[in-house]
Motif scaffolding. Structure first.
Motif, mmCIF file in Angstrom:
data_model
loop_
_atom_site.group_PDB
_atom_site.id
_atom_site.type_symbol
_atom_site.label_atom_id
_atom_site.label_comp_id
_atom_site.label_asym_id
_atom_site.label_seq_id
_atom_site.Cartn_x
_atom_site.Cartn_y
_atom_site.Cartn_z
ATOM 1 N N LEU A 105 0.993 -1.264 -0.274
ATOM 2 C CA LEU A 105 0.240 0.188 -0.405
ATOM 3 C C LEU A 105 0.603 1.296 -0.236
ATOM 4 O O LEU A 105 0.396 2.332 -0.318
ATOM 5 C CB LEU A 105 -0.958 -0.129 1.481
ATOM 6 N N ALA A 106 1.989 1.124 0.200
ATOM 7 C CA ALA A 106 2.671 2.141 0.580
ATOM 8 C C ALA A 106 3.891 2.676 -0.338
ATOM 9 O O ALA A 106 3.548 3.659 -0.830
ATOM 10 C CB ALA A 106 4.423 2.125 1.926
ATOM 11 N N ARG A 107 3.667 1.684 -1.213
ATOM 12 C CA ARG A 107 4.186 1.860 -2.535
ATOM 13 C C ARG A 107 3.528 2.240 -3.713
ATOM 14 O O ARG A 107 3.980 3.393 -4.460
ATOM 15 C CB ARG A 107 4.603 0.537 -3.392
ATOM 16 N N ALA A 108 1.426 2.743 -2.814
ATOM 17 C CA ALA A 108 1.010 3.257 -4.307
ATOM 18 C C ALA A 108 1.439 4.680 -4.535
ATOM 19 O O ALA A 108 1.074 5.120 -3.123
ATOM 20 C CB ALA A 108 -0.116 2.782 -3.935
ATOM 21 N N VAL A 109 1.328 4.868 -6.012
ATOM 22 C CA VAL A 109 0.819 6.415 -6.272
ATOM 23 C C VAL A 109 -0.443 6.558 -5.601
ATOM 24 O O VAL A 109 -1.023 6.583 -6.144
ATOM 25 C CB VAL A 109 1.660 6.830 -7.231
ATOM 26 N N ASN A 110 -0.428 7.810 -5.461
ATOM 27 C CA ASN A 110 -1.990 8.289 -5.590
ATOM 28 C C ASN A 110 -2.569 7.715 -4.355
ATOM 29 O O ASN A 110 -4.017 7.722 -4.278
ATOM 30 C CB ASN A 110 -2.967 8.503 -6.880
ATOM 31 N N ARG A 111 -2.758 7.760 -3.817
ATOM 32 C CA ARG A 111 -2.829 6.427 -2.560
ATOM 33 C C ARG A 111 -4.147 7.988 -1.764
ATOM 34 O O ARG A 111 -4.058 9.215 -1.943
ATOM 35 C CB ARG A 111 -1.661 6.582 -1.636
ATOM 36 N N GLY A 112 -5.381 7.213 -1.923
ATOM 37 C CA GLY A 112 -6.317 8.002 -1.480
ATOM 38 C C GLY A 112 -6.896 6.467 -0.114
ATOM 39 O O GLY A 112 -6.095 6.344 0.415
ATOM 40 N N ARG A 113 -7.947 6.803 0.197
ATOM 41 C CA ARG A 113 -8.430 6.287 0.933
ATOM 42 C C ARG A 113 -8.841 4.719 0.964
ATOM 43 O O ARG A 113 -8.835 4.292 0.581
ATOM 44 C CB ARG A 113 -9.851 6.855 1.615
ATOM 45 N N SER A 114 -7.994 4.070 1.852
ATOM 46 C CA SER A 114 -8.192 2.683 1.913
ATOM 47 C C SER A 114 -7.839 1.998 3.725
ATOM 48 O O SER A 114 -7.593 2.409 4.696
ATOM 49 C CB SER A 114 -6.816 2.276 1.616
ATOM 50 N N MET A 115 -8.007 0.340 3.508
ATOM 51 C CA MET A 115 -8.390 -0.227 4.805
ATOM 52 C C MET A 115 -7.910 -1.305 4.703
ATOM 53 O O MET A 115 -7.781 -1.844 3.578
ATOM 54 C CB MET A 115 -9.835 -0.180 4.607
ATOM 55 N N ASN A 116 -6.514 -1.858 5.261
ATOM 56 C CA ASN A 116 -5.387 -2.718 5.364
ATOM 57 C C ASN A 116 -6.443 -3.717 6.246
ATOM 58 O O ASN A 116 -6.792 -4.247 6.822
ATOM 59 C CB ASN A 116 -4.287 -2.735 6.510
ATOM 60 N N VAL A 117 -6.738 -5.150 5.024
ATOM 61 C CA VAL A 117 -7.547 -5.948 6.363
ATOM 62 C C VAL A 117 -6.405 -7.744 5.735
ATOM 63 O O VAL A 117 -6.591 -8.261 5.049
ATOM 64 C CB VAL A 117 -8.843 -6.816 5.601
ATOM 65 N N LEU A 118 -5.969 -7.430 6.861
ATOM 66 C CA LEU A 118 -5.011 -8.424 6.535
ATOM 67 C C LEU A 118 -4.907 -9.603 7.550
ATOM 68 O O LEU A 118 -4.058 -10.456 7.248
ATOM 69 C CB LEU A 118 -3.669 -7.932 7.684
ATOM 70 N N ASP A 119 -5.746 -9.863 8.428
ATOM 71 C CA ASP A 119 -5.950 -11.159 9.207
ATOM 72 C C ASP A 119 -7.144 -11.119 9.634
ATOM 73 O O ASP A 119 -7.601 -10.261 8.897
ATOM 74 C CB ASP A 119 -5.052 -10.588 10.889
ATOM 75 N N ILE A 120 -7.435 -12.245 10.015
ATOM 76 C CA ILE A 120 -8.949 -13.045 9.835
ATOM 77 C C ILE A 120 -9.685 -11.908 10.867
ATOM 78 O O ILE A 120 -10.908 -12.022 10.479
ATOM 79 C CB ILE A 120 -8.661 -14.118 10.490
ATOM 80 N N GLU A 121 -9.348 -11.075 11.855
ATOM 81 C CA GLU A 121 -10.341 -10.508 12.759
ATOM 82 C C GLU A 121 -10.192 -9.401 12.536
ATOM 83 O O GLU A 121 -11.841 -8.577 12.338
ATOM 84 C CB GLU A 121 -9.502 -9.805 14.393
ATOM 85 N N GLN A 122 -9.643 -9.191 11.084
ATOM 86 C CA GLN A 122 -9.880 -7.860 10.736
ATOM 87 C C GLN A 122 -10.925 -7.856 9.292
ATOM 88 O O GLN A 122 -11.617 -7.581 8.727
ATOM 89 C CB GLN A 122 -8.614 -7.027 9.419
ATOM 90 N N GLN A 123 -10.903 -9.213 8.616
ATOM 91 C CA GLN A 123 -11.581 -9.488 7.639
ATOM 92 C C GLN A 123 -13.332 -9.673 8.466
ATOM 93 O O GLN A 123 -14.740 -9.353 8.221
ATOM 94 C CB GLN A 123 -11.442 -11.041 7.389
#
Lengths: 214, 354
Positions: free
Chosen positions: B93-111
């Motif tokens: 996500l950090a590499r993305a250019v023009n970053r806008g609004r986002s949400m990390n969903v990286l573990d099962i609790e977040q999902q």
């Protein structure tokens, strides 16, 4: 002068499968060209299913029966709900092409058409999107009918040994669409198939009397 | 020039107008601007859509897949009022250019939390971007094993577990679609080599790939052509695609110059799908008009007279009207001579008086 070669979309799909996959045997392709192909139980099931979708008539016992296959009502009724009303079943069209010295009549029949949208009904034990995306059948149909979209509706079925009834596991629907290079792709495959027929000396099997059409 | 059935059969303006009114009345198309419900179900919001109606596609579904590092995530941020659900890594996500609004969903609790509060979370956004959808499926697989341990064995899903994953993924996507938002699936590609041929598929586990391919209206492959990023929606020998708009391959500008790229594609895609639906509805109305006309035929001469006009119809309409004509003629016992293009009625048996 030679009669035109009459090639249908199903045969062209068999040729594509023979060329692009390892599992489709050449003897199967040649049998189809010669008209000697014997339908497998899966094909017979598909035909019976299709026939019931087109003309659904419940038996007195409350299920659909065709050609020795018994379908639970849901299997047919749910497919019917996927079809837009007002269309036509089993519509055929043709296009004549000149391939080198030969005239070729390309033929295809769609299961159902409404407006410029075509529906195809398929039966299988599982839905495999790639199988339909790769098919030349929808490409030929989209080209010949100048269709805006082709919808594959795949009924996944299972035969229940207890009461000899075919039951519905689910129906998956997927639309595919014509694209800019579609006609070129179809023409190229027809050309390759004609070359194959010529090399194998099989052309005469496809020079049959034309059917009657307006 | 292609003539409409009305032009083919009406002998004067008055008859033309009368026929037009009759047809429009029978088809319910008197007022195109405000289509009225053709058939409602018990007065509810459910409505049967007729073939002659145009379907406006408000929220198309896109799938864009390609090699890592080509800027797929940045493309995701170029969609209209988007939220990117990042299933990759934080660094991706950090590499993305023009970053806008986002949400990390990286573990099962977040999902789990996302699935519980989806409606609330997505409410302010117009586009939901799932990036990459393959990792989303994998995470949902972990969730299946966490919720039902017997569906996992040695850290992998059992056959039943895969069945549950398929059901869960389908249900999750159905819930997303119910939000009536644009959906953009982003996927890495998986290159399969068969002899000299390479084939690219979206890297999504098992039957979830079928589900994404099935649902997507547009499927595009992103690749490098020299130093140019190209997004091609047409299928080719190297990948599957879906291109209902029949677009040529798009050159994708550098991310900083492509801040509205996907927003524009969604808009064009929406227009293309609606236009195709409108064209189909027009064809359906014309076929219906012929059906009404042919239904009144009783004489062989009427069938024969209709043939030249039918032969001039478009490749879409002609086979449908020809079938209607042939079916009706067969029902009346008429025979068609293809050479002479002539319908004939059956000869009545003569009564012989002894």
């Amino acid at each position: 002068m030679n009669r035109p070669l009459r090639i249908n979309a199903t045969l062209l799909e068999s040729f594509r499968l023979y060329r692009q996959t390892e599992w489709f045997d050449e003897s199967e392709l040649i049998a189809s060209i010669k008209g000697e192909f014997l339908p497998t139980p899966a094909i017979r099931l598909g035909r019976a299913y299709h026939s019931c979708v087109e003309q659904p008539q419940l038996s007195l016992a409350g299920f659909y029966e065709r050609d020795g296959f018994r379908f639970e009502p849901k299997a047919i009724d749910e497919m019917r709900t996927r079809i837009l009303p007002g269309g036509l079943f089993e519509v055929k069209t043709t296009k004549t092409l000149s391939i080198e010295a030969d005239d070729v009549t390309l033929v295809c029949k769609c299961d159902h058409i409404v407006g410029s949208h075509i529906d195809e009904f398929k039966t299988s034990d599982r839905f495999d999107a790639d199988r339909y995306l790769a098919s030349v059948q929808w490409r030929v149909m989209a080209w010949l009918f100048e269709a805006s979209s082709v919808g594959y509706h795949v009924a996944t079925l299972a035969e229940d040994d207890e009461d000899d009834m075919v039951r519905l596991k689910g129906i998956e629907s997927m639309n595919v669409f014509p694209y800019a290079g579609l006609e070129g792709d179809c023409r190229e495959l027809v050309h390759e198939f004609c070359q194959y027929l010529h090399t194998k000396g099989l052309e005469d099997y496809l020079r049959k009397q034309m059917g009657v059409a307006v | 020039m292609i003539r409409t059935p009305i032009e083919s059969f009406a002998s004067d303006d008055a008859q033309r107008q009368r026929l037009k009114e009759q047809l429009e009345a029978s088809l319910g198309i008197q007022d195109r601007k405000e289509p009225k419900p053709m058939s409602t179900v018990n007065g509810s919001r459910l409505r049967i859509i007729e073939a002659t109606e145009t379907i406006v596609v408000e929220t198309p579904i896109f799938l864009v897949f390609g090699q890592p590092g080509l800027g797929k995530t940045s493309l995701g941020f170029s969609a209209d009022n988007a939220i990117v659900l990042n299933y990759d890594t934080e660094s991706a996500l950090a590499r993305a250019v023009n970053r806008g609004r986002s949400m990390n969903v990286l573990d099962i609790e977040q999902q789990r939390e996302l699935q519980t509060h989806a409606a609330e979370i997505f409410k302010p956004f117009s586009t939901i971007v799932i990036d990459p959808v393959g990792s989303c499926v994998n995470l949902m697989g972990e969730l299946v094993m966490d919720s039902t341990p017997r569906y996992g064995k040695n850290g992998s899903l059992t056959l039943q577990g895969f069945g549950q994953l398929k059901a869960d993924f389908k249900s999750w996507i159905t819930r997303l679609r119910a939000q009536r938002k644009n959906i953009l699936f982003i996927a890495h590609n998986k290159e399969e080599i068969d002899g000299n041929n390479k084939f690219n598929r979206p890297d999504i586990t098992g039957s979830s790939k079928d589900e994404v391919m099935r649902l997507a209206d547009f499927v595009g492959f992103l690749y490098m052509n020299g130093r140019q990023r190209v997004l091609d929606f047409s299928p080719s020998e190297g990948w599957f695609g879906k291109n209902p708009a029949q677009w040529p391959a798009w050159n994708v500008p550098a991310p900083e110059q492509a801040r509205t790229f996907m927003a524009q594609l969604f808009e064009k895609g929406r227009e293309a799908l609606s236009k195709a639906s409108e064209a189909s509805a027009t064809v359906a109305a014309q076929v219906e008009a012929w059906k009404v006309k042919i239904a009144d035929f009783t004489l062989a001469a009427e069938f024969t007279e209709a043939v030249p006009a039918i032969k001039q119809l478009s490749a879409t309409i002609y086979p449908q009207v020809a079938k209607i004509l042939m079916d009706k003629s067969k029902a009346l016992g008429f025979r068609y001579d293809k050479e002479k293009q002539l319908f004939t009625a059956p000869q009545l048996e003569q009564t012989v008086t002894l």
